[in-house]
Design a protein around this motif. Sequence first.
Motif, PDB file in Angstrom:
ATOM      1  N   ASP A  15       0.833  -1.195   0.000  1.00 55.66           N
ATOM      2  CA  ASP A  15       0.000   0.000   0.000  1.00 55.66           C
ATOM      3  C   ASP A  15       0.871   1.250   0.000  1.00 55.66           C
ATOM      4  O   ASP A  15       2.053   1.188   0.258  1.00 55.66           O
ATOM      5  CB  ASP A  15      -0.893   0.030   1.247  1.00 55.66           C
ATOM      6  N   ASP A  16       0.220   2.358  -0.249  1.00 54.32           N
ATOM      7  CA  ASP A  16       0.910   3.634  -0.129  1.00 54.32           C
ATOM      8  C   ASP A  16       0.794   4.098   1.305  1.00 54.32           C
ATOM      9  O   ASP A  16      -0.029   4.931   1.650  1.00 54.32           O
ATOM     10  CB  ASP A  16       0.289   4.665  -1.071  1.00 54.32           C
ATOM     11  N   ARG A  34      -0.763   8.167   5.308  1.00 53.39           N
ATOM     12  CA  ARG A  34      -1.412   7.716   4.090  1.00 53.39           C
ATOM     13  C   ARG A  34      -1.783   8.904   3.238  1.00 53.39           C
ATOM     14  O   ARG A  34      -1.656  10.047   3.638  1.00 53.39           O
ATOM     15  CB  ARG A  34      -2.704   6.965   4.430  1.00 53.39           C
ATOM     16  N   ASN A  35      -2.314   8.569   2.080  1.00 56.21           N
ATOM     17  CA  ASN A  35      -2.930   9.545   1.185  1.00 56.21           C
ATOM     18  C   ASN A  35      -1.942  10.613   0.742  1.00 56.21           C
ATOM     19  O   ASN A  35      -2.148  11.793   0.911  1.00 56.21           O
ATOM     20  CB  ASN A  35      -4.131  10.188   1.887  1.00 56.21           C
ATOM     21  N   PHE A  36      -0.818  10.151   0.184  1.00 57.81           N
ATOM     22  CA  PHE A  36       0.175  11.098  -0.311  1.00 57.81           C
ATOM     23  C   PHE A  36      -0.213  11.519  -1.720  1.00 57.81           C
ATOM     24  O   PHE A  36       0.359  11.068  -2.692  1.00 57.81           O
ATOM     25  CB  PHE A  36       1.555  10.457  -0.325  1.00 57.81           C
ATOM     26  N   TYR A  67      -2.338  14.588   3.112  1.00 53.78           N
ATOM     27  CA  TYR A  67      -1.989  13.342   3.755  1.00 53.78           C
ATOM     28  C   TYR A  67      -2.508  13.311   5.186  1.00 53.78           C
ATOM     29  O   TYR A  67      -2.726  14.331   5.812  1.00 53.78           O
ATOM     30  CB  TYR A  67      -0.482  13.099   3.727  1.00 53.78           C
ATOM     31  N   THR A  68      -2.699  12.140   5.641  1.00 51.41           N
ATOM     32  CA  THR A  68      -3.303  11.964   6.947  1.00 51.41           C
ATOM     33  C   THR A  68      -2.566  10.857   7.666  1.00 51.41           C
ATOM     34  O   THR A  68      -1.884  10.060   7.043  1.00 51.41           O
ATOM     35  CB  THR A  68      -4.789  11.627   6.783  1.00 51.41           C
ATOM     36  N   TYR A  69      -2.669  10.830   8.946  1.00 48.28           N
ATOM     37  CA  TYR A  69      -1.924   9.804   9.670  1.00 48.28           C
ATOM     38  C   TYR A  69      -2.721   9.316  10.858  1.00 48.28           C
ATOM     39  O   TYR A  69      -3.614   9.996  11.341  1.00 48.28           O
ATOM     40  CB  TYR A  69      -0.566  10.332  10.134  1.00 48.28           C
ATOM     41  N   SER A  70      -2.405   8.136  11.307  1.00 46.99           N
ATOM     42  CA  SER A  70      -2.952   7.641  12.564  1.00 46.99           C
ATOM     43  C   SER A  70      -1.784   7.365  13.497  1.00 46.99           C
ATOM     44  O   SER A  70      -0.705   7.014  13.056  1.00 46.99           O
ATOM     45  CB  SER A  70      -3.767   6.380  12.339  1.00 46.99           C
TER      46      SER A  70
END
Lengths: 676, 801
Positions: free
Chosen positions: B192-193, B208-210, B216-219
């Motif tokens: 995955d990206d 994620r979501n580059f 982009y977002t992160y957890s």
Amino acid sequence: MGEFTVHRVRFFHYMPSAVRALAFQPQRQKIAVARTDGSLEILNRADHLFQEKVIPGREQRGTEALAWAGQRLFSAGLNGELVEYDMQELREKYRLDASGGPVWTLTCNPQGTRLAVGCEDGTVKLFEVCDDGIQFERNLAKQKGRILSLSWHPSGSRLVAGMAGVIWVFDAGTGQSVHRLLVERGTGAPRSKECVVWSVVCLSDGTIVSGDSSGNVKVWDGDTGTLIRNHQVTKWDVLALSVSQDETSLVAGTSEGTVVQFQHLSVVLGREDKEWVQTRTFKNHTHDVRAVLELDTAVVSGGMDTQLVVRPLLDKIDVKTSASALRKIHFPHRRLVSCSRTARLLLFQHRIHLELWRLGESEGTGDSLPIKRKPEKLLHLKTKGEEHICCSALSPCGGWVVVSTVTNLRLYRLQCDETISITKVSKLPKVVSSANQICFSSDSSYLFTASTCSSVHVLALSQSGCTFVCTLKPKSCKRTYNWPEFLVSASRTVGHCVLDLVIVCVQAYCTVPVYSSGVTAMSINPATNNLFMVHADQQIFEFSLEQKQYTDWSRLVHRKGLHPQWLERDTPVTNVTFSPRNPAHVILHDMYMFCIIDQTLPLPERNSQLVNQLTLRSLPEKERRAHSHAFKICKTFKELLFVELLEDQSLVVIERPLLDITAQLPPPVRQKKFAT
Amino acid sequence: MVEQTDIRVVRCGGSKICFSTFLICASGDSVKVFSTRTEECVHVLHGHANQVTGVALNPANHLQVYSCSLDGTVRLWDFIDGILIKTFTVGYKISSIYVSNKHIGVIFIILPMQKHFQLVAVRLPSALEQELEARELSAVLSDVSPVPACTAFGQGVSPSCLIFVCFRFKLKATDKKGARNAFTCVACHPKDDCIATGHQDGKIRLWRNFNQKKEYTYSTQHWHHNAVSALCFSPEGMHLLSGGVESVLVQWHCKEVNKKNFLPRLGGAIAHICVSPDGQMYSTSHTNNKITIISSFRVSAVIQGLVKGAKNKLPHLMIDPRTKALVLNGKPGHLQFYSLERDKQLYSLDIVQQEYIYQAGLDQFEVVKAALDGTASWLATVEQRGSKISSLEFSLKLWSFNEKAQSFELNTTITAPHQNMITAMCFSPAMDTTMLVTVAKDDQFKVWLLGSDLDEQTSWSCEHLGSYHGLQPTNCCFSGDGSLLAVSFAEVVTLWSPDTWELLTTLCQPPGTIEDLCFGRLSCSKYLLGTTTKNLLCWNLLTCALEWSTSMDVCVLRTDPLSENVAAFCHNSGKTDLFVFRPSEPRPLFTQKAVCVGRVQRCIFVPREDPLDSCDEWSQWLNRSRLHFLTEQMELLTFSTRAEDERILNSRKELLVDDSVAMTPFYLLLGKHRQQQQEKQTSVPSQAADRAQLPQGCVAIRELLHTPAHVLPPASFLCSVFLNSLLISNTDEKELPEQEVDSEKEEVDSEEEMEMNNGPQGVRTQGSVGEAPPSLSRAEEKELRRLRKTDFSWVTSLTSS
């Protein structure tokens, strides 16, 4: 700024109530907040989240759910009734029994034409929203157990209902159930404990997302009724869900006090297949999060710890401004305290009672003075009936107390020399039945009540009683703007109608030009007859009543612009008073600071330090003059509810530490913390 | 000519890479290949001239590995056989290496450029020579961190060209000030990206979501309470592994974020994690020089090198005469026995016998002194906690060697043997008594003796208590035969007779307190050497006078037990010089300037098993024993001669001869045995000789088994050749070559060449077949062959009609 003797008052035990439900009205950007005591607040998101309207609650009537149907707001509670609110009059328009036992949930379809109500007896009732009210339409297929959560499909054709252990999908046209989705208990949960679906959300592609008591957020395929994905978010309950309008982001509020965000992302960029991925976790609450709202650029959450948190989603915001910062709303944006300057009395407004306190006295000098006489509680005045207090006031001379609920206004004559005696003024004019805002003239001879239909009633007070003088009514006024203070009622359509109160006249004196942001506090300077106003966007105006135009100082302020640090503050100014000795000194406060504006001094430069009292103190006497500016800010006292300057130049500061509020809350769910 | 190659780092935890049956690990100047099954080191890939900083599998060939080093070269190895395939010279100090399977023939390395580091893509030239210069550099990203964990390669973002995701490591200005959210490491999801980053405060963020819109977002996941030092995704992307100083391996489930598994008590802070390409095995390397191999989330093997995590507190290095192992501080509270020859920890002796708790600022017991007696039957240790007198806790422990259990057993524990902390301790080398002398800061020295053997349980007790004018003793030393005890009290050296405990004489040479003391050995035993902060002193004990003194700042002084030589490391303007001398001679035998940077901490002479016979004057001192020393960075270095290096090189070539069998001890054992057998058999000519040649002699079998199946001719075709090759030729081998040559010549003449004849095994079969009927002449044979090739198809047509 000078030195003051400060009464640091901490005996006002104000206790806000928990947030139960949130609803967002996208067209007008209004957020409705329902609290557990039944009160309702309307926040304007476009106007710095200013708390525009408050509808007081009632004893024994908690709200469970809120729904906007277009511009109309409905609520439902465990007493089984549906309520529509009158947004102009700030009261209930009507109430209707849903006849299905306690109502747990209420939603309106996206078209704003139908209300769905989930009841204790297992029925989902559909109500049609008519022009003059709502009308029962039909029952959907009755189920066993209570309906705890409901969600409309965006097309309005389907309805998803969450119950204990089951999610039902109904066809809204036929009323029959289409699917039955079984929700498992989490692993390790006791057999007797059923998994309760606290919240469901139906998305436009048919996906159903549910949050349940075993801490899972489950993603279901609504067409086939199969579980696609399970996210274990917490060990405790997931209480609330909310999806953004474009359905790319979803937030879940949990019992742990966290808000978890999910995003609909493609796993590999450029590909079509998307998944709900758990991304960020916000921890701003100490207790259960009972309600969340995802507003595309921010997440609003509220819960048992009584605060409302607006958390910005920084990835959606291009420019960082003060509006995109994290905000927490603890205290109401209005006054709950009134003070008699000469008699040194304080009146505290609680939910159903008033408290009258006399300030203590001290002697000696130093940093903390020894107390000669302790402050004493003179009076505990309970209202009759179940309705909560809407507003109250204490006259400047300390001789009159007035209190109003939604239906009832009472005036009391107060005599407190050695003994306290209070007598109710019995014969009030009939027109003055209730008030949204009350104030006295500065010599305590007149009482002004702002009431429905934008009218202000004027009463003359004397030893014998009170007499009705007149009603002031703006000409083309339709809506009352309900937080005007001090003899001023204003309307948003025409602008602020200002009444000259030095000479009580029957006609409107002049009109203040309209400004886009709401007024949070205003006051007329008794020495200069200038009207001083502070708006929700932190702008300051001064309007000369004699010349009927803005004063030079006000024009200077707007030509030069306020200091950026001043504009970045996130709590509104809730009170403006003036120094009795020096009319050029304006005292105002918000939750975190109080400020004395010296109008004779130059305004602060844009790049200079705004809060500079400490630096000034370290400078030698000669340089101080050069560095000082008009805004003298004191941050010594925090969590301020009220600041007032007394006759003898001593300052009354009423604090309500947030820790004290937290201490009174019920204990949060137990969590294992590292190293404990 | 000085013929010691200087510094050789014995071992240091390096980045490493895991492969299903072999584990490749950068270690000092070499790359080591371990077998994951047996934990044995299979190959040591020598060749780099400086520290190896990274290894990476060749994405084009999974049997090859790249390694990069600070010497500016990238080398390509065949790690199965241990052969250096190619050397690419880059010319800069390379601090890490990355490869991408989308970029074949290109490697990415991090180089220092002016002030900062730069990520550079290098196109490797594809010429056939072994030594190549890679000059085709193109900068990818500047200002990156040189730490290998700080850069990672991801999978394809877009199908066309952008293939790697490289992560910039800078302090990120996120929301909160003062938050310790600096990045420490990064890993990319294989499918995955998704990028995982580890942070200073122990959080792991999954980004994620580059996309191009920067949305982009992160957890965030939080388990580690200290910085995350290593991150790795499993090859299928199902799990994320993380490790830190807690020495717990955490396995996160990518799909179910809250689920995690722990593998605790790995015994050291985790420095690197890697996963085998099939995802079956994980391996972690630890800062205390240990590699743990984990299969099915259980520790399956441990490769332990020299533990050097904690600072070495022992005043001397020791050699256990029984195992020839170096004894020094190991894990906290342990002594490790480290075999120098095998570069392996033999065992670890728990001295403190308390669970070590990892917590910053916690004062725990540490082994500060240890001494072995001459026969290694007694071990004395001192453990200590706290540094101030008020909080000082220390005890003396005496351990006896148990022959049955082959380990040391606690005999006596003496809590608080002195009033203040012990500064020195030594056993008497005399054979008849077991005597221990301790010297402490409470101005006394104590003599401890083993109790008489009346009871079953013999224990140690204090025999004598000595002091000298209330001065603080600093060191003590026995003479080689145990007849004299020298104790230094501040500036005075006192000599005592161990038999009567009377003060024999005092030697004094102000100014400066005596720091180190030692007696000369063998012919020089009449000399006593002492050091102060400024001087090196030598007394003659016969005349009780100072023989000579020289002004030097000696850090460490050590005598060789097998010769008269004494080694002295002298600190001189930030560097350390080595002098080897004999006390009787005024001129040093050997000097080496600037052995290392900083002060040398400890040194020891280790007796060799088989002495060298170098007659060169400069290297004679290395004949009997070898000098090892520890630097400030706790690196263990040694001296070696050129002859030795050549020997090692030769032995490596020997290993290369037979490349089909891994060099395990088993093999060595069996191989030796087999060789002996072979020798015996060859000496006695018999029929068995032929059979003995079979396994390695039959090239055909090996060729058959080692050629990939898809390039082999059909089995029916091979069958006869193969079986023929198995036949035992009954003629003498010596005649064979000539015949082969002949037959080959003939084959060239004939028009139709047989396919199997060009290979050597083909030749041999031809030969052996030819030999089987010896009566046939060559002409007849030709005739036969021609007959065979004649077309007899007409017969079949006849029969069918």
